[in-house]
Design a protein around this motif. Sequence first.
Motif, PDB file in Angstrom:
ATOM      1  N   ASP A 114       0.978  -1.107   0.066  1.00 36.91           N
ATOM      2  CA  ASP A 114      -0.190  -0.029   0.103  1.00 36.91           C
ATOM      3  C   ASP A 114       0.884   1.338  -0.176  1.00 36.91           C
ATOM      4  OD1 ASP A 114      -1.665   2.309   0.473  1.00 36.91           O
ATOM      5  OD2 ASP A 114      -2.953   0.978   1.877  1.00 36.91           O
ATOM      6  N   GLU A 115       1.066   1.785  -1.008  1.00 38.29           N
ATOM      7  CA  GLU A 115       2.059   2.729  -1.364  1.00 38.29           C
ATOM      8  C   GLU A 115       1.778   4.166  -0.220  1.00 38.29           C
ATOM      9  OE1 GLU A 115       4.825   3.844  -3.141  1.00 38.29           O
ATOM     10  OE2 GLU A 115       5.233   1.695  -3.498  1.00 38.29           O
ATOM     11  N   ASP A 116       0.682   4.452  -0.291  1.00 38.43           N
ATOM     12  CA  ASP A 116       0.351   5.766   0.631  1.00 38.43           C
ATOM     13  C   ASP A 116       0.627   5.209   1.920  1.00 38.43           C
ATOM     14  OD1 ASP A 116      -0.623   7.137  -1.782  1.00 38.43           O
ATOM     15  OD2 ASP A 116      -2.824   6.559  -1.560  1.00 38.43           O
ATOM     16  N   ALA A 117       0.047   4.363   2.369  1.00 38.75           N
ATOM     17  CA  ALA A 117       0.120   3.716   3.773  1.00 38.75           C
ATOM     18  C   ALA A 117       1.703   3.918   4.118  1.00 38.75           C
ATOM     19  CB  ALA A 117      -0.504   2.727   4.085  1.00 38.75           C
ATOM     20  N   LEU A 118       2.483   3.331   3.225  1.00 42.44           N
ATOM     21  CA  LEU A 118       3.793   2.994   3.376  1.00 42.44           C
ATOM     22  C   LEU A 118       4.543   4.391   3.629  1.00 42.44           C
ATOM     23  CD1 LEU A 118       6.389   0.687   2.279  1.00 42.44           C
ATOM     24  CD2 LEU A 118       7.021   2.851   2.005  1.00 42.44           C
ATOM     25  N   VAL A 119       4.446   5.320   2.626  1.00 45.77           N
ATOM     26  CA  VAL A 119       5.112   6.506   2.595  1.00 45.77           C
ATOM     27  C   VAL A 119       4.549   7.259   3.593  1.00 45.77           C
ATOM     28  CG1 VAL A 119       5.342   8.637   1.117  1.00 45.77           C
ATOM     29  CG2 VAL A 119       5.380   6.451  -0.006  1.00 45.77           C
ATOM     30  N   SER A 120       3.439   7.412   4.078  1.00 48.67           N
ATOM     31  CA  SER A 120       2.945   8.097   5.177  1.00 48.67           C
ATOM     32  C   SER A 120       3.492   7.657   6.650  1.00 48.67           C
ATOM     33  CB  SER A 120       1.392   8.306   5.186  1.00 48.67           C
ATOM     34  OG  SER A 120       0.962   8.532   4.160  1.00 48.67           O
ATOM     35  N   LEU A 148       9.254  12.350  -1.958  1.00 49.09           N
ATOM     36  CA  LEU A 148       8.691  11.492  -0.756  1.00 49.09           C
ATOM     37  C   LEU A 148       9.384  10.143  -0.711  1.00 49.09           C
ATOM     38  CD1 LEU A 148       5.190  13.101  -0.953  1.00 49.09           C
ATOM     39  CD2 LEU A 148       7.152  13.907   0.321  1.00 49.09           C
ATOM     40  N   ASN A 149       9.802   9.497  -1.794  1.00 45.49           N
ATOM     41  CA  ASN A 149      10.103   8.155  -1.498  1.00 45.49           C
ATOM     42  C   ASN A 149      11.406   8.082  -1.071  1.00 45.49           C
ATOM     43  OD1 ASN A 149       7.820   6.640  -2.451  1.00 45.49           O
ATOM     44  ND2 ASN A 149       8.188   7.153  -4.578  1.00 45.49           N
ATOM     45  N   MET A 150      12.382   8.989  -0.994  1.00 43.52           N
ATOM     46  CA  MET A 150      13.573   8.887  -0.449  1.00 43.52           C
ATOM     47  C   MET A 150      13.878   8.195   0.827  1.00 43.52           C
ATOM     48  SD  MET A 150      15.575  12.501  -1.606  1.00 43.52           S
ATOM     49  CE  MET A 150      17.055  11.989  -0.625  1.00 43.52           C
ATOM     50  N   ARG A 151      14.735   7.375   0.790  1.00 44.04           N
ATOM     51  CA  ARG A 151      15.032   6.578   2.174  1.00 44.04           C
ATOM     52  C   ARG A 151      13.881   5.658   2.445  1.00 44.04           C
ATOM     53  NH1 ARG A 151      20.096   6.302   2.265  1.00 44.04           N
ATOM     54  NH2 ARG A 151      20.040   5.405   4.333  1.00 44.04           N
ATOM     55  N   THR A 152      12.871   5.427   1.721  1.00 45.13           N
ATOM     56  CA  THR A 152      11.777   4.247   1.767  1.00 45.13           C
ATOM     57  C   THR A 152      12.440   3.187   1.293  1.00 45.13           C
ATOM     58  OG1 THR A 152      10.811   4.870  -0.041  1.00 45.13           O
ATOM     59  CG2 THR A 152       9.942   5.999   1.987  1.00 45.13           C
ATOM     60  N   PRO A 153      12.006   2.003   2.003  1.00 47.99           N
ATOM     61  CA  PRO A 153      12.638   0.593   1.631  1.00 47.99           C
ATOM     62  C   PRO A 153      11.837   0.229   0.168  1.00 47.99           C
ATOM     63  CG  PRO A 153      10.829   0.309   3.241  1.00 47.99           C
ATOM     64  CD  PRO A 153      11.073   1.934   3.080  1.00 47.99           C
ATOM     65  N   VAL A 154      12.891  -0.335  -0.585  1.00 46.29           N
ATOM     66  CA  VAL A 154      12.609  -0.945  -1.902  1.00 46.29           C
ATOM     67  C   VAL A 154      13.424  -2.190  -1.901  1.00 46.29           C
ATOM     68  CG1 VAL A 154      12.108   1.221  -2.943  1.00 46.29           C
ATOM     69  CG2 VAL A 154      14.599   0.198  -3.045  1.00 46.29           C
ATOM     70  N   MET A 155      13.085  -3.176  -2.753  1.00 42.92           N
ATOM     71  CA  MET A 155      13.841  -4.391  -2.858  1.00 42.92           C
ATOM     72  C   MET A 155      14.718  -4.289  -3.847  1.00 42.92           C
ATOM     73  SD  MET A 155      12.034  -6.093  -0.609  1.00 42.92           S
ATOM     74  CE  MET A 155      12.559  -7.772  -0.767  1.00 42.92           C
TER      75      MET A 155
END
Length: 218
Positions: A59-65, A92-99
Motif C-alpha cells: 500500500d504505497e500511500d500507507a507506507l510513504v505516510s 517523498l520516496n527517498m530512504r523508504t525501503p525498496v527491494m
Amino acid sequence: MAELEEKVPDAAQPKKEQRPVITRRALCVGLGGTAALLGLGAVRYAGSAPLVRPPGGQDEDALVSACIRCEKCYEVCPRGVIAPAHLEDGILNMRTPVMDFSANWCDWCTEENGGTPLCVASCPTEALKTGSTPETGILGLAELNQDLCLAYRLIGCRFCYDACEYEAMALDENNRPYVLNDACNGCGACESVCASLQNGSISAGATERAIVVRPLEA
C-alpha cells in the motif's frame, strides 16, 4: 461662526476606513509557505514511479505516510535485499525501503524466521504490515524480455527457471523459460540469478537483466 466650526467634536467628522497592514516579512513568509505546500502537493500527486516494496508494504500511500526512514528493515534483512529508495524515485520516496534483487531474493524469512518477515517484525510504525506470506503476498511480477534473454538467443540458459521455488515459471516447446503470471509472487529469485548482462545482452544495449521484477502498478 468660526468658533462654532472649530468646536465640532471629532466624532462628527467622517472616519477613515482602517485597513489591515501586511508587513513585508509577513508577505514573504506567507508566499514561501504557499509555494512549499504547492510544491509538495505537486510532488505527491505528480505520480512517482511505482516501486517494488518489502513484504507488507504494497500500500504505497500507507507506507510513504507511516515510514520514518529508520532503516531498521534494511538492517535486519538476512538476505540483504532491502535497500533505500533514491532521489530519482521521488522526493517523498527517498530512504523508504525498496527491494534489490541484484544478488539475492526474498522468501519472507521462511528459513531464517519461520515465515515471519523480519522487516515487518522490526517496523516500529506498521509501514510494513503483518499478514504477508509467500502464498498471499505479492511483491511484484517478474517480466522477461525475450530480446535480452539468452535462452531466446539460442544459448540454452534456464537459470531463472531452475531458481524459482514457487512454480511460477515454465518451459516452452523449445526449452525456453517464461513466466506464469498468476503464480508469480515477485520473490526475485529469477532476477537474482539471471546471467544475461554477464553473457552478451549488454552488447545488445541492455541496461538491466533479461528478467526483472516489476511493481504490480507498472
